[in-house]
Design a protein around this motif. Structure first.
Motif, mmCIF file in Angstrom:
data_model
loop_
_atom_site.group_PDB
_atom_site.id
_atom_site.type_symbol
_atom_site.label_atom_id
_atom_site.label_comp_id
_atom_site.label_asym_id
_atom_site.label_seq_id
_atom_site.Cartn_x
_atom_site.Cartn_y
_atom_site.Cartn_z
ATOM 1 N N ARG A 196 0.914 -1.296 0.017
ATOM 2 C CA ARG A 196 0.097 0.084 0.134
ATOM 3 C C ARG A 196 0.848 1.305 0.219
ATOM 4 O O ARG A 196 2.124 1.040 0.145
ATOM 5 C CB ARG A 196 -0.985 -0.152 1.067
ATOM 6 C CG ARG A 196 -0.089 -0.451 2.417
ATOM 7 C CD ARG A 196 -0.687 0.354 3.521
ATOM 8 N NE ARG A 196 -0.555 1.481 3.478
ATOM 9 C CZ ARG A 196 0.401 2.371 3.898
ATOM 10 N NH1 ARG A 196 1.767 1.735 3.981
ATOM 11 N NH2 ARG A 196 0.458 3.742 3.492
ATOM 12 N N PRO A 233 3.434 5.396 -3.908
ATOM 13 C CA PRO A 233 4.533 4.989 -4.828
ATOM 14 C C PRO A 233 4.692 3.418 -4.698
ATOM 15 O O PRO A 233 5.200 2.937 -5.922
ATOM 16 C CB PRO A 233 5.692 5.767 -4.001
ATOM 17 C CG PRO A 233 5.036 6.912 -3.491
ATOM 18 C CD PRO A 233 3.700 6.335 -3.079
ATOM 19 N N CYS A 278 -1.101 8.584 8.355
ATOM 20 C CA CYS A 278 -1.115 7.337 7.750
ATOM 21 C C CYS A 278 0.510 6.672 7.779
ATOM 22 O O CYS A 278 1.111 7.131 8.901
ATOM 23 C CB CYS A 278 -1.498 7.764 6.338
ATOM 24 S SG CYS A 278 -1.942 6.281 5.419
ATOM 25 N N ALA A 288 5.690 2.578 2.384
ATOM 26 C CA ALA A 288 4.676 3.214 1.358
ATOM 27 C C ALA A 288 5.247 3.486 0.059
ATOM 28 O O ALA A 288 4.589 3.828 -1.033
ATOM 29 C CB ALA A 288 4.068 4.348 2.013
ATOM 30 N N THR A 289 6.709 3.417 -0.045
ATOM 31 C CA THR A 289 7.391 3.771 -1.052
ATOM 32 C C THR A 289 8.153 2.385 -1.396
ATOM 33 O O THR A 289 7.622 1.431 -1.833
ATOM 34 C CB THR A 289 8.094 4.897 -1.085
ATOM 35 O OG1 THR A 289 9.208 4.770 0.018
ATOM 36 C CG2 THR A 289 7.680 5.846 -0.789
ATOM 37 N N THR A 347 8.043 9.410 1.748
ATOM 38 C CA THR A 347 7.735 10.753 1.257
ATOM 39 C C THR A 347 7.748 11.793 2.970
ATOM 40 O O THR A 347 8.770 12.204 3.201
ATOM 41 C CB THR A 347 6.387 11.042 0.436
ATOM 42 O OG1 THR A 347 5.280 10.467 1.582
ATOM 43 C CG2 THR A 347 6.405 10.019 -0.573
ATOM 44 N N GLN A 374 -2.707 2.469 9.771
ATOM 45 C CA GLN A 374 -1.666 2.734 9.183
ATOM 46 C C GLN A 374 -0.420 3.455 10.015
ATOM 47 O O GLN A 374 0.511 2.956 9.976
ATOM 48 C CB GLN A 374 -1.578 2.980 7.713
ATOM 49 C CG GLN A 374 -2.257 2.117 6.813
ATOM 50 C CD GLN A 374 -3.755 2.593 6.526
ATOM 51 O OE1 GLN A 374 -4.269 2.841 7.405
ATOM 52 N NE2 GLN A 374 -4.274 2.273 5.444
ATOM 53 N N LYS A 395 -5.037 10.231 2.475
ATOM 54 C CA LYS A 395 -5.462 9.412 3.670
ATOM 55 C C LYS A 395 -6.717 10.276 4.332
ATOM 56 O O LYS A 395 -6.466 11.323 4.443
ATOM 57 C CB LYS A 395 -4.629 8.796 4.682
ATOM 58 C CG LYS A 395 -5.374 7.891 5.568
ATOM 59 C CD LYS A 395 -6.039 6.966 5.055
ATOM 60 C CE LYS A 395 -5.505 5.848 4.180
ATOM 61 N NZ LYS A 395 -6.476 4.815 3.563
HETATM 62 O O1 MRU Z 1 -4.726 3.337 1.992
HETATM 63 P P1 MRU Z 1 -3.230 3.326 1.971
HETATM 64 O O2 MRU Z 1 -2.680 3.121 3.197
HETATM 65 O O3 MRU Z 1 -2.709 3.182 0.529
HETATM 66 O O4 MRU Z 1 -2.970 5.075 1.801
HETATM 67 C C1 MRU Z 1 -1.840 5.676 1.788
HETATM 68 C C2 MRU Z 1 -1.900 7.093 1.912
HETATM 69 O O5 MRU Z 1 -2.796 7.820 2.024
HETATM 70 C C3 MRU Z 1 -0.427 7.668 1.811
HETATM 71 O O6 MRU Z 1 -0.672 9.003 2.600
HETATM 72 C C4 MRU Z 1 -0.183 7.978 0.516
HETATM 73 O O7 MRU Z 1 -0.194 7.166 -0.322
HETATM 74 C C5 MRU Z 1 1.271 8.652 0.160
HETATM 75 S S1 MRU Z 1 2.585 7.356 0.694
HETATM 76 C C6 MRU Z 1 4.001 7.665 0.427
#
Ligand code: MRU
Length: 333
Positions: free
Chosen positions: A44, A47, A149, A155-156, A161, A188, A240
């Protein structure tokens, strides 16, 4: 251990549904398994799902030949492209690999690897540029940064980020404390951001989502840093659910509110936030958590996964290449 690794003709993903208690790998060897992983949030973050989607096109090429069976191939890649609607990175990265699919599997795989390397490089750049900006905005004190979040390496692929900005501040000795919001309903922030902050040795205190605006109004926060799932041409940002409340509170209190995202999240084809498709997720995510149902058996719920923060509430958008000062009237496109 990297969040996403192409390994022996499959995509290995850190299983984010199991963290922080178990650090395990989910192996997606088919497009269907990868789509399932994206929908369940095994992988998730905008990126990260983009990188995974790039590798997914390579998986699709093993299941349907783009030249001899283009219809079957298009069906697979369309499903992949639309596995989650809000983060633009998924569609953008799928399309980037699709553009070279006609040149064969090696070309597609090389592009997917290049996308992953791009995201790693841009995370470092965002962290540095964002930390410089924060220090210039929060003069003369160690920074108390609030975030929502999970926007870290999970997340990358690496560093992240908004969380990369916090990590860079911490590494430079400029972070007093981070306040991650728990991020209902899938936590998260409580599960993943705390785990990442702990691993980097950064000081933090977890707060419930509804405490965010209150702490900002009480003067306990110097800057809010958040990620983005899609940035419209006019600077409106989908992120989010809960991001908008933080932006409102920050605006009212004169606290800088920064969005940190790679250029791959800027969507020149989306004019304003009103044009962004906001993912609605299952009611069960709100009425319970995991096996535990806490709402009455007949309770119904509305579960938008994202909200839109208008550009006028954003101090600046920091990307891997530039700072867009929304507050001064600048816009990304
Ligand atoms: O539902 P998710 O956990 O995929 O949501 C992620 C977010 O909202 C993050 O803030 C967003 O993708 C930026 S992550 C670098």
């Amino acid at each position: 251990m990297q969040t996403i690794v192409w390994n022996d003709d499959a995509v290995d993903l850190i299983d984010q549904t199991k963290l922080p208690h178990e650090l395990t790998v989910f192996r997606a060897a088919t497009v269907a398994e990868l789509i399932d992983a994206i929908k369940r949030l095994v992988v998730r973050g905008a990126p990260a799902i983009g990188v995974a989607g790039g590798y997914g096109v390579v998986l699709a090429m093993g299941e349907a030949d783009p030249i001899t069976d283009p219809d079957a191939f298009a069906r697979l890649t369309d499903r992949l492209r639309n596995a989650r609607p809000t983060a633009v990175n998924l569609a953008v990265r799928v399309d980037e690999v699709l553009a070279v699919a006609g040149e064969g599997r090696e070309a597609a795989l090389a592009t997917a690897h290049r996308i992953k390397d791009d995201e790693i490089r841009s995370s470092t750049a965002m962290g540095e540029r964002g930390a410089d900006l924060v220090v210039s905005l929060v003069e003369g004190r160690s920074v108390r940064a609030m975030t929502i979040c999970n926007t870290g390496g999970l997340a990358t692929v690496d560093r992240g980020t908004a969380l990369a900005v916090i990590q860079t501040l911490h590494e430079r000795g400029d972070l007093e404390i981070a306040y991650p919001l728990e991020t209902r309903p899938l936590l998260q922030g409580a599960r993943l951001t705390t785990w990442e902050l702990g691993r980097m040795g950064a000081p933090y205190r977890l707060v419930v989502d509804s405490a965010g605006p209150a702490l900002i109004s009480r003067g306990l926060v110097d800057v809010v840093v958040a990620g983005a799932d899609r940035i419209a041409s006019n600077g409106d940002v989908a992120n989010k659910i809960g991001t908008y409340s933080l932006a409102l509170a920050a605006h009212r209190s004169g606290v800088p509110f920064l969005i940190v995202a790679p250029e791959s999240t800027v969507d020149g084809t989306t004019a304003t936030g009103a044009d962004i498709d906001i993912e609605l997720r299952a009611e069960a995510e709100v009425t319970g958590f995991g096996e535990v149902r806490f709402a009455p058996a007949d309770a119904t719920a509305l579960n938008p996964a994202f909200d839109v923060t208008p550009a006028e509430l954003i101090t600046a958008i920091v990307t891997d290449q530039r700072v867009v000062r929304c507050q001064d009237g600048e816009r990304p496109e």
